[in-house]
Motif scaffolding. Sequence first.
Motif, mmCIF file in Angstrom:
data_model
loop_
_atom_site.group_PDB
_atom_site.id
_atom_site.type_symbol
_atom_site.label_atom_id
_atom_site.label_comp_id
_atom_site.label_asym_id
_atom_site.label_seq_id
_atom_site.Cartn_x
_atom_site.Cartn_y
_atom_site.Cartn_z
ATOM 1 N N CYS A 1 -0.662 19.196 19.740
ATOM 2 C CA CYS A 1 0.032 19.033 18.438
ATOM 3 C C CYS A 1 0.120 20.195 17.094
ATOM 4 O O CYS A 1 0.649 20.298 17.055
ATOM 5 N N LEU A 2 -0.596 21.161 17.500
ATOM 6 C CA LEU A 2 0.021 21.888 16.605
ATOM 7 C C LEU A 2 0.188 23.394 17.139
ATOM 8 O O LEU A 2 1.124 24.006 16.350
ATOM 9 N N ASP A 3 0.596 23.513 18.213
ATOM 10 C CA ASP A 3 1.629 24.190 19.052
ATOM 11 C C ASP A 3 2.755 23.961 19.608
ATOM 12 O O ASP A 3 3.416 24.769 20.138
ATOM 13 N N GLY A 4 3.083 22.313 18.603
ATOM 14 C CA GLY A 4 4.397 22.021 19.252
ATOM 15 C C GLY A 4 4.950 21.355 20.236
ATOM 16 O O GLY A 4 5.421 20.209 20.925
ATOM 17 N N ARG A 5 3.594 21.169 21.194
ATOM 18 C CA ARG A 5 3.359 19.898 22.842
ATOM 19 C C ARG A 5 4.130 18.436 22.021
ATOM 20 O O ARG A 5 4.485 17.436 23.163
ATOM 21 N N HIS A 6 2.843 18.567 21.371
ATOM 22 C CA HIS A 6 2.643 17.137 20.851
ATOM 23 C C HIS A 6 3.324 16.979 19.478
ATOM 24 O O HIS A 6 3.305 17.863 18.793
ATOM 25 N N HIS A 7 3.851 16.133 18.680
ATOM 26 C CA HIS A 7 3.902 15.935 17.298
ATOM 27 C C HIS A 7 2.802 14.984 16.911
ATOM 28 O O HIS A 7 2.728 13.643 17.302
ATOM 29 N N CYS A 8 2.763 14.795 15.568
ATOM 30 C CA CYS A 8 1.052 14.154 14.862
ATOM 31 C C CYS A 8 1.887 14.251 13.596
ATOM 32 O O CYS A 8 1.116 15.448 12.743
ATOM 33 N N TRP A 9 2.075 13.043 12.741
ATOM 34 C CA TRP A 9 1.691 12.863 11.513
ATOM 35 C C TRP A 9 0.475 11.888 11.210
ATOM 36 O O TRP A 9 0.099 11.184 11.510
ATOM 37 N N LEU A 10 -0.015 12.287 9.822
ATOM 38 C CA LEU A 10 -0.872 11.354 8.900
ATOM 39 C C LEU A 10 -0.188 10.443 8.749
ATOM 40 O O LEU A 10 0.646 11.282 7.814
ATOM 41 N N LEU B 1 0.636 -1.440 -0.379
ATOM 42 C CA LEU B 1 -0.143 0.341 0.040
ATOM 43 C C LEU B 1 1.450 1.061 -0.240
ATOM 44 O O LEU B 1 1.882 1.253 0.691
ATOM 45 N N GLY B 2 1.161 2.258 -0.549
ATOM 46 C CA GLY B 2 1.269 3.304 -1.036
ATOM 47 C C GLY B 2 0.854 4.459 -0.076
ATOM 48 O O GLY B 2 -0.056 4.384 -0.015
ATOM 49 N N LEU B 3 1.530 4.599 0.491
ATOM 50 C CA LEU B 3 1.454 6.084 1.897
ATOM 51 C C LEU B 3 2.269 7.200 1.801
ATOM 52 O O LEU B 3 3.170 7.235 1.291
ATOM 53 N N HIS B 4 1.138 8.401 1.971
ATOM 54 C CA HIS B 4 2.212 9.778 2.288
ATOM 55 C C HIS B 4 1.967 10.477 3.869
ATOM 56 O O HIS B 4 0.968 10.486 4.030
ATOM 57 N N PHE B 5 3.102 10.845 4.399
ATOM 58 C CA PHE B 5 2.742 10.892 5.603
ATOM 59 C C PHE B 5 3.038 12.746 5.574
ATOM 60 O O PHE B 5 3.999 13.374 4.389
ATOM 61 N N ARG B 6 2.453 13.051 6.342
ATOM 62 C CA ARG B 6 1.867 14.521 6.566
ATOM 63 C C ARG B 6 2.034 14.962 7.662
ATOM 64 O O ARG B 6 1.582 14.529 8.199
ATOM 65 N N SER B 7 2.473 16.789 8.507
ATOM 66 C CA SER B 7 2.036 16.689 9.618
ATOM 67 C C SER B 7 0.238 16.885 10.103
ATOM 68 O O SER B 7 0.145 17.800 8.920
ATOM 69 N N LEU B 8 0.307 16.857 10.637
ATOM 70 C CA LEU B 8 -1.168 17.688 11.350
ATOM 71 C C LEU B 8 -1.613 19.052 10.469
ATOM 72 O O LEU B 8 -0.298 19.759 11.864
ATOM 73 N N GLU B 9 -2.410 19.505 10.204
ATOM 74 C CA GLU B 9 -3.039 20.645 10.120
ATOM 75 C C GLU B 9 -3.963 20.877 10.717
ATOM 76 O O GLU B 9 -5.442 19.724 11.099
ATOM 77 N N ALA B 10 -4.833 21.878 11.546
ATOM 78 C CA ALA B 10 -6.455 22.623 11.445
ATOM 79 C C ALA B 10 -7.440 21.791 11.134
ATOM 80 O O ALA B 10 -8.017 21.067 11.806
ATOM 81 N N GLY B 11 -7.154 22.121 9.783
ATOM 82 C CA GLY B 11 -8.055 21.437 9.049
ATOM 83 C C GLY B 11 -8.674 20.135 9.484
ATOM 84 O O GLY B 11 -9.621 18.966 8.577
ATOM 85 N N ASP B 12 -7.197 19.040 9.558
ATOM 86 C CA ASP B 12 -7.832 17.389 10.376
ATOM 87 C C ASP B 12 -8.085 17.085 10.690
ATOM 88 O O ASP B 12 -8.282 15.567 10.842
ATOM 89 N N ILE B 13 -8.613 17.809 12.279
ATOM 90 C CA ILE B 13 -8.618 17.271 13.561
ATOM 91 C C ILE B 13 -9.948 16.601 12.678
ATOM 92 O O ILE B 13 -10.508 14.975 13.554
ATOM 93 N N ALA B 14 -11.106 17.140 12.976
ATOM 94 C CA ALA B 14 -12.662 16.478 11.845
ATOM 95 C C ALA B 14 -12.466 14.867 11.823
ATOM 96 O O ALA B 14 -13.262 14.193 12.428
ATOM 97 N N SER B 15 -11.540 14.917 11.131
ATOM 98 C CA SER B 15 -10.921 13.489 9.920
ATOM 99 C C SER B 15 -10.392 12.636 11.061
ATOM 100 O O SER B 15 -10.937 11.422 11.517
ATOM 101 N N VAL B 16 -9.757 12.953 11.821
ATOM 102 C CA VAL B 16 -8.946 12.300 12.266
ATOM 103 C C VAL B 16 -10.008 11.849 14.107
ATOM 104 O O VAL B 16 -9.560 10.865 14.444
ATOM 105 N N MET B 17 -9.951 13.162 14.149
ATOM 106 C CA MET B 17 -11.401 12.373 15.455
ATOM 107 C C MET B 17 -12.186 11.086 14.424
ATOM 108 O O MET B 17 -12.248 10.454 15.764
ATOM 109 N N ALA B 18 -12.954 11.597 13.843
ATOM 110 C CA ALA B 18 -13.999 10.542 13.269
ATOM 111 C C ALA B 18 -13.705 8.989 13.079
ATOM 112 O O ALA B 18 -13.666 8.339 13.668
ATOM 113 N N LEU B 19 -12.271 9.048 12.502
ATOM 114 C CA LEU B 19 -10.704 8.081 12.334
ATOM 115 C C LEU B 19 -10.746 7.179 14.204
ATOM 116 O O LEU B 19 -11.037 6.550 14.388
ATOM 117 N N GLU B 20 -10.803 7.812 15.049
ATOM 118 C CA GLU B 20 -9.800 7.481 16.008
ATOM 119 C C GLU B 20 -11.400 7.035 16.705
ATOM 120 O O GLU B 20 -11.173 5.573 17.167
#
Length: 153
Positions: A42-51, A7-26
Amino acid sequence: MQTRAGLGLHFRSLEAGDIASVMALEAQVQTHPWRRSSYEDCLDGRHHCWLAEAEGQVVGFVVVAWAGGDGELLNIAVAPSHQRQGVGECLLSLAVEQVKPYASMLFLEVRLSNRNAIQFYEREQFFEVGQRPNYYPSKRGREDALILARELS
Ligand SMILES: CC(C)(COP(=O)(O)OP(=O)(O)OC[C@H]1O[C@@H](n2cnc3c(N)ncnc32)[C@H](O)[C@@H]1OP(=O)(O)O)[C@@H](O)C(=O)NCCC(=O)NCCS
């Protein structure tokens, strides 16, 4: 990157607009999913999230933090439709590479009842270092956490 199942994967950092879809996934894979504020950390650098994205769709994510020479895996999840194809393995390997410059050990807590995740972590070289009694809320009161660790050298 390709998973072991091809499976081909692309990684990128979480952005504010992703939070709803990440919460739906979880919400599909966790009985007690995170609140929005935890993702906002994760947006202010305290934690780090990649999608992880496959064909433009978010199929998984990982959240880590590090301080004082130790790293912590705070969250990881893969959409049910994409589990057991190596997405979790790739997310973990990305997290390890990101944390390695700052930490020599990676720690995590997992529910004792989460046999699938424990099996996943054992396969990924984590070992048990302790337990935290009554650490998690659960449907029947409280539940113990297993503390696992992995060396990053
Ligand atoms: C744990 C998790 C992230 C693994 O993601 P994944 O993409 O399926 O992981 P991989 O494909 O890289 O590895 C799969 C391995 O994990 C273990 N595993 C994962 N799901 C499993 C299941 N339903 N039953 C048995 N073993 C399972 C097995 O060792 C499996 O290897 P196999 O498929 O060859 O038997 C995913 O199961 C998940 O999102 N779980 C719900 C969220 C969660 O519990 N997160 C951990 C919080 S501490």
